[in-house]
Design a protein around this motif. Sequence first.
Motif, short mmCIF file in Angstrom:
data_model
loop_
_atom_site.label_atom_id
_atom_site.label_comp_id
_atom_site.label_asym_id
_atom_site.label_seq_id
_atom_site.Cartn_x
_atom_site.Cartn_y
_atom_site.Cartn_z
N ILE A 83 -74.69 -0.36 -43.39
CA ILE A 83 -73.69 -1.30 -43.92
C ILE A 83 -72.85 -1.80 -42.65
CG2 ILE A 83 -71.94 0.31 -44.60
CD1 ILE A 83 -71.65 -1.57 -47.09
N ASN A 84 -72.57 -3.00 -42.68
CA ASN A 84 -71.86 -3.79 -41.83
C ASN A 84 -70.40 -3.06 -41.62
OD1 ASN A 84 -69.48 -6.10 -41.24
ND2 ASN A 84 -71.34 -6.59 -40.10
N LYS A 85 -69.99 -2.54 -40.44
CA LYS A 85 -68.48 -1.86 -40.57
C LYS A 85 -67.49 -2.92 -41.22
CE LYS A 85 -67.35 -3.00 -35.76
NZ LYS A 85 -66.89 -2.61 -34.46
N PHE A 86 -67.46 -4.17 -40.90
CA PHE A 86 -66.21 -5.11 -41.27
C PHE A 86 -66.42 -5.09 -42.99
CE2 PHE A 86 -67.13 -6.52 -37.25
CZ PHE A 86 -66.00 -6.20 -36.39
N TYR A 87 -67.49 -5.25 -43.41
CA TYR A 87 -67.74 -5.58 -44.80
C TYR A 87 -67.33 -4.07 -45.50
CZ TYR A 87 -70.55 -6.13 -49.34
OH TYR A 87 -70.61 -6.03 -50.79
N LEU A 88 -67.98 -2.84 -44.76
CA LEU A 88 -67.60 -1.48 -45.40
C LEU A 88 -66.09 -1.17 -45.67
CD1 LEU A 88 -68.05 1.42 -46.30
CD2 LEU A 88 -68.48 2.03 -43.87
N ILE A 141 -65.11 11.36 -37.31
CA ILE A 141 -65.63 10.25 -37.77
C ILE A 141 -65.02 8.90 -37.41
CG2 ILE A 141 -66.20 9.26 -40.23
CD1 ILE A 141 -65.73 12.26 -41.44
N SER A 142 -66.05 7.98 -37.26
CA SER A 142 -65.56 6.74 -36.74
C SER A 142 -66.11 5.75 -37.83
CB SER A 142 -65.75 6.14 -35.40
OG SER A 142 -67.15 5.93 -35.30
N LEU A 143 -65.52 4.59 -38.06
CA LEU A 143 -65.94 3.32 -38.89
C LEU A 143 -67.34 2.92 -38.51
CD1 LEU A 143 -65.50 1.33 -40.89
CD2 LEU A 143 -64.50 -0.14 -39.48
N GLU A 144 -67.65 2.99 -37.23
CA GLU A 144 -68.96 2.67 -36.66
C GLU A 144 -69.99 3.65 -37.34
OE1 GLU A 144 -66.01 2.63 -34.80
OE2 GLU A 144 -66.15 0.39 -34.24
N ASP A 145 -69.45 5.02 -36.94
CA ASP A 145 -70.46 6.17 -37.69
C ASP A 145 -70.91 6.10 -38.88
OD1 ASP A 145 -70.21 7.40 -35.06
OD2 ASP A 145 -68.52 8.62 -35.67
N LEU A 146 -69.77 5.77 -39.90
CA LEU A 146 -70.18 5.44 -41.09
C LEU A 146 -70.93 4.22 -41.66
CD1 LEU A 146 -66.36 6.19 -42.66
CD2 LEU A 146 -68.54 7.71 -42.97
N ALA A 147 -70.78 3.24 -40.68
CA ALA A 147 -71.31 1.94 -41.06
C ALA A 147 -72.87 2.21 -40.55
CB ALA A 147 -70.86 0.81 -40.44
#
Length: 129
Positions: free
Chosen positions: A51-56, A40-46
Amino acid sequence: AVLRLQPESRCLIPGQTFEPEDQKVDEVAHYIVEHCTERISLEDLAGRFYINKFYLSRIFKEVTSFTINDYLNVNRIKKPPALLETDDSITSIAEQLGYENITYFERVFKKYRNMTPLKYRNYYRSETE
């Protein structure tokens, strides 16, 4: 380091009125718990939660006090004790938990369990013989 583990269940109180950000973080946290052995990566979750990855990343830290990566690692590291009681190699166990790099797995394991996976395995075996 002290073993800081979140509960298996949701990170927020069921039935509580949530801000929209809290609800989104709750959904992401639940997804992480359910899928922590996958890569799982931040990009995957976003992307998955639109949702924007930085905001998430920011709201997740505000609500849970964990970074997404720390939360993922904490949930992954809850599983190894049972896996380490098998004869599977440490490399195989790292892969089963979603780690691509055994060195990183060992570092994370030691951070939360205060010993390496191999030392944990040897300790467990000496206690049960």
